[in-house]
Design a protein around this motif. Structure first.
Motif, PDB file in Angstrom:
ATOM      1  N   PRO A  41      18.568  58.674  17.824  1.00  0.00           N
ATOM      2  CA  PRO A  41      19.653  58.107  17.021  1.00  0.00           C
ATOM      3  C   PRO A  41      20.625  59.142  16.502  1.00  0.00           C
ATOM      4  O   PRO A  41      21.778  58.830  16.206  1.00  0.00           O
ATOM      5  CB  PRO A  41      18.927  57.415  15.869  1.00  0.00           C
ATOM      6  CG  PRO A  41      17.630  58.134  15.749  1.00  0.00           C
ATOM      7  CD  PRO A  41      17.259  58.502  17.160  1.00  0.00           C
ATOM      8  N   MET A  42      20.166  60.405  16.368  1.00  0.00           N
ATOM      9  CA  MET A  42      21.039  61.480  15.908  1.00  0.00           C
ATOM     10  C   MET A  42      20.808  62.735  16.737  1.00  0.00           C
ATOM     11  O   MET A  42      19.698  62.993  17.181  1.00  0.00           O
ATOM     12  CB  MET A  42      20.793  61.793  14.432  1.00  0.00           C
ATOM     13  CG  MET A  42      21.209  60.688  13.477  1.00  0.00           C
ATOM     14  SD  MET A  42      21.190  61.214  11.742  1.00  0.00           S
ATOM     15  CE  MET A  42      19.459  61.628  11.519  1.00  0.00           C
ATOM     16  N   GLY A  50      26.506  59.914  16.497  1.00  0.00           N
ATOM     17  CA  GLY A  50      25.251  60.631  16.283  1.00  0.00           C
ATOM     18  C   GLY A  50      25.405  62.132  16.216  1.00  0.00           C
ATOM     19  O   GLY A  50      24.434  62.846  15.955  1.00  0.00           O
ATOM     20  N   PRO A  97      22.800  57.255  11.678  1.00  0.00           N
ATOM     21  CA  PRO A  97      23.743  58.271  11.187  1.00  0.00           C
ATOM     22  C   PRO A  97      24.485  57.832   9.923  1.00  0.00           C
ATOM     23  O   PRO A  97      24.834  58.664   9.083  1.00  0.00           O
ATOM     24  CB  PRO A  97      24.704  58.464  12.363  1.00  0.00           C
ATOM     25  CG  PRO A  97      23.910  58.053  13.560  1.00  0.00           C
ATOM     26  CD  PRO A  97      23.057  56.923  13.087  1.00  0.00           C
TER      27      PRO A  97
END
Length: 329
Positions: free
Chosen positions: A210-211, A233, A258
């Protein structure tokens, strides 16, 4: 008056052609303008397509979402014959006849006085694309962006919005990372002020995390779609992305993490119905923060007769910089 006129054929598809029309064919409005220059934006390409891009609702139609010129007649006290004016937005060229004509008639509320020191040609080198880029930079600044914060990403950098964003940000002292899928634009983007180039492929693929590493202090995104999801991200904590376009698709397969863990901001930039005072503010910033020599380097001159073919080219991603249409030629 001479105009690019779009008419529907027997097959239901629209065709654009040059036509001579009587002045009384113009739609209702408060102010009649002798148009000197117009320009070409992605939305113009949509309007010029066989379907009108879903934006044009009535036929025949004169497209062209931007124009600059001189007032010929006015029923509104704010404008008088001889005044120099510029128009962007308000669905002109979509729902209302636009700037691909030697004359236009519009509501006075839609006009802005041409800023002192800016020619009609230069205003149309800016156009909706450059005006939108300036609004994006202003929004990023208002959300904390400063030159000391780190690199600022510009996606679709060789396009109209991206070109102006790169030039403005560089002029203001930002380190600009320009995303492009066309290696042949490297010299052009570096001349506008890009500190480095990022290949489009580096941001085109989805990632499962996700990041990613905090990389960008800000972003002007003209692409949307998967690329925007990937960029979100990579933003630094508290950083903002100004979303100005959707050339890469409408759907953004993003993750909310994020936003929750880095407190990033996604700023939508609407250039169509911007209030008058904000418009004047943006145009004033353009006159001071956009290097005119860089603007000149973006210009590709054109005539009304070339507009239909250029509309198709911009939809194919084949137009670099800013097309300026001399409608009186």
């Amino acid at each position: 008056m001479r105009a690019v006129l779009m008419e529907k054929g027997e097959d239901g598809q629209a065709v654009a052609r040059l036509a001579d029309l009587p002045d009384d064919a113009l739609p209702a409005g408060d102010v009649t303008v002798r148009v000197e220059f117009s320009t070409l934006n992605y939305k113009d390409g949509l309007c010029l397509s066989a379907t009108g891009g879903g934006l044009v609702r009535s036929w025949p139609h004169v497209p062209g979402i931007d124009f600059a010129g001189v007032v010929e007649a006015s029923d509104d006290a704010r404008y008088a014959p001889g005044d120099r004016v510029v128009l962007t937005g308000w669905r002109v060229g979509e729902a209302h006849w636009g700037g691909y004509a030697t004359k236009a008639r519009v509501k006075a509320d839609w006009l802005v006085p041409l800023p002192e020191g800016l020619s009609a040609r230069q205003a149309m080198a800016v156009g909706t694309a450059g005006f939108t880029a300036m609004l994006a930079v202003m929004a990023l600044e208002e959300h904390g962006l400063t030159p000391s914060g780190g690199e600022v990403l510009v996606t679709g950098a060789a396009g109209g919005v991206g070109s102006v964003a790169v030039a403005v940000l560089a002029r203001l002292g930002y380190a600009v990372a320009a995303v492009t899928g066309r290696p042949e634009t490297e010299a052009y983007l570096r001349d506008l002020g890009a500190a480095r180039l990022v290949p489009r492929g580096d941001l085109a693929e989805a990632v499962k995390r996700p990041m990613e590493s905090e990389t960008w202090a800000g972003c002007v995104d003209a692409v949307g779609g998967q690329m925007l999801a990937r960029v979100l991200g990579q933003m630094k904590s508290g950083a903002s992305v100004a979303a100005v376009g959707n050339a890469g698709g409408l759907a953004v397969p993003a993750n909310i993490i994020p936003f929750l863990l880095r407190g990033i901001n996604l700023l939508g930039i609407n250039s169509v119905t911007v209030p008058y005072a904000r418009r004047v503010q943006a145009w004033d910033r353009i006159t001071t923060d956009l290097p005119m020599d860089k603007l000149e380097a973006m210009i590709r001159p054109a005539t009304l007769a070339e507009v239909p073919a250029l509309g198709a080219a911009i939809l194919r991603g084949e137009v670099q910089g800013r097309v300026v249409v001399d409608v009186q030629r």
